[in-house]
Write a protein that holds these residues in place. Structure first.
Motif: not given
Length: 370
Positions: A179-208
């Motif tokens: 539940f804690e993992t789910f709620m954390t994901a809801v938050q970082y996905f939601s903030y990214t959607n409104i243009g305020l990305p703030y975190m991610a989890v290293g177990r599933n993350l990609a960048y250039r």
């Protein structure tokens, strides 16, 4: 009594704040659809930093090596392990030309610092597209690399994925962790959607790779031993360069902690790292948690004294309806519907645990990495 009148007005404000979060901020993510994208099948470097992970590598590496993707390598970083991690890596490398091993020797300046080991692994990576996961994780489909890499385009250089924990029947701890993992994901996905990305989890993350070097790697927070994922994203993510990936084929599954003590230590590390986020992110996260805490505290106090209980119950009911509606839609996207029935209990327990962790972190600093 005046005191109860004040508490009631405060409760109305708190409920209003919660409705803004659940109805608008999280609601926007709940209504989001994952767009279909074309895939150029760009070559990918999958990076795994492991410290004393021999057993997990034996179990999970086959899922990564069997990915249905034309061109990829797996960069295995042995971060000064004292078990058979390096031997396991070498055994897999004998039969897999995809594998590259980076054996990190301990040095005094960066002793026990995962960011140093990761930096060496990133420098050794052959390709510009980097996809990160952990040794105790496995992709939930053969299309993990395909789905995550497909989100990149000339503008989007940072992709945030979801990494749920394995389900264990009959375990309250497992329900809390998920539940804690789910709620954390809801938050970082939601903030990214409104243009305020703030975190991610290293177990599933990609960048250039270029993004990593443009940001000078982890140097801005190298002295903080945790945060190779969330602090890097907090530093580099913008509304223009960040995108989410919520295709179920893109998820990675991790092994959850087995004891409350080990999980609490893990959460203490995460919460202590959050104190280094940008100010606007800290304000939003603090506002949400405080409004949760005060919702429960004020509801219990006012109901206990039966003060205008019909109005209070109506506000509680309204808040739960909006919360359930939003979280049910979000859980369908993240394949976590089994959590929703227990939301009030899990939320209440999590609020208490987070308060306990906050108080613990005020008096002592948690240890980092392994």
């Amino acid at each position: 009594m005046i005191i109860f009148e004040v508490l009631l007005y405060a409760f109305i404000v708190i409920v209003s704040v919660q409705l803004v979060f659940y109805g608008f901020i999280f609601g926007k993510f709940a209504a989001t659809k994952q767009n279909n994208v074309s895939n150029s099948h760009q070559p990918v470097s999958v990076i795994i930093c492991a410290k004393n992970e021999a057993k997990n590598l034996k179990k999970n590496l086959p899922f990564i090596l069997s990915q249905s993707y034309p061109t990829f390598e797996v960069v295995l970083i042995n971060d000064s392990s004292c078990d058979k991690t390096l031997k396991v890596m070498e055994a897999f490398k004998k039969d897999n030309e995809h594998i590259k091993i980076v054996n990190v020797q301990p040095i005094e300046k960066f002793w026990g610092n995962k960011k140093y080991a990761l930096t060496l692994g990133i420098k050794a990576a052959k390709y510009n597209t980097l996809l990160f996961t952990d040794a105790d994780c496995k992709p939930m489909s053969k299309h993990w690399i395909t789905e995550m890499s497909a989100r990149f385009d000339p503008e989007k250089t940072l992709v945030l994925g979801y990494g749920p924990y394995q389900k264990i029947k009959g375990s309250l701890l497992n329900l809390l962790i998920r539940f804690e993992t789910f709620m954390t994901a809801v938050q970082y996905f939601s903030y990214t959607n409104i243009g305020l990305p703030y975190m991610a989890v290293g177990r599933n993350l990609a960048y250039r790779k270029e993004l990593f070097f443009e940001a000078n790697g982890f140097m801005n927070h190298m002295n903080i031993k945790s945060g190779d994922d969330d602090l890097f994203v907090n530093q580099t993510a913008t509304s223009k360069n960040t995108i989410i990936c919520i295709s179920k084929s893109s998820f990675t599954e991790s092994i959850p902690k087995k004891t409350f003590k080990s999980w609490l230590l893990q959460k203490r590390r995460h919460i202590s790292t959050a104190s280094h986020y940008k100010l606007n992110h800290k304000i939003l996260l603090s506002l949400f948690y405080c409004s949760q805490f005060l919702f429960w505290a004020l509801a219990i106090i006012i109901i206990s004294f039966s003060y205008k209980w019909e109005l209070v119950l109506g506000l509680i009911f309204l808040r739960f309806i909006i919360q359930y509606t939003t979280l049910y839609s979000a859980s369908a996207k993240l394949d976590e519907k089994s959590l929703i029935l227990y939301t009030p209990i899990l939320e209440f327990l999590l609020v208490l645990i987070q308060f306990f962790i906050f108080m613990q972190n005020l008096s002592s600093k948690p240890k980092h990495w392994k």
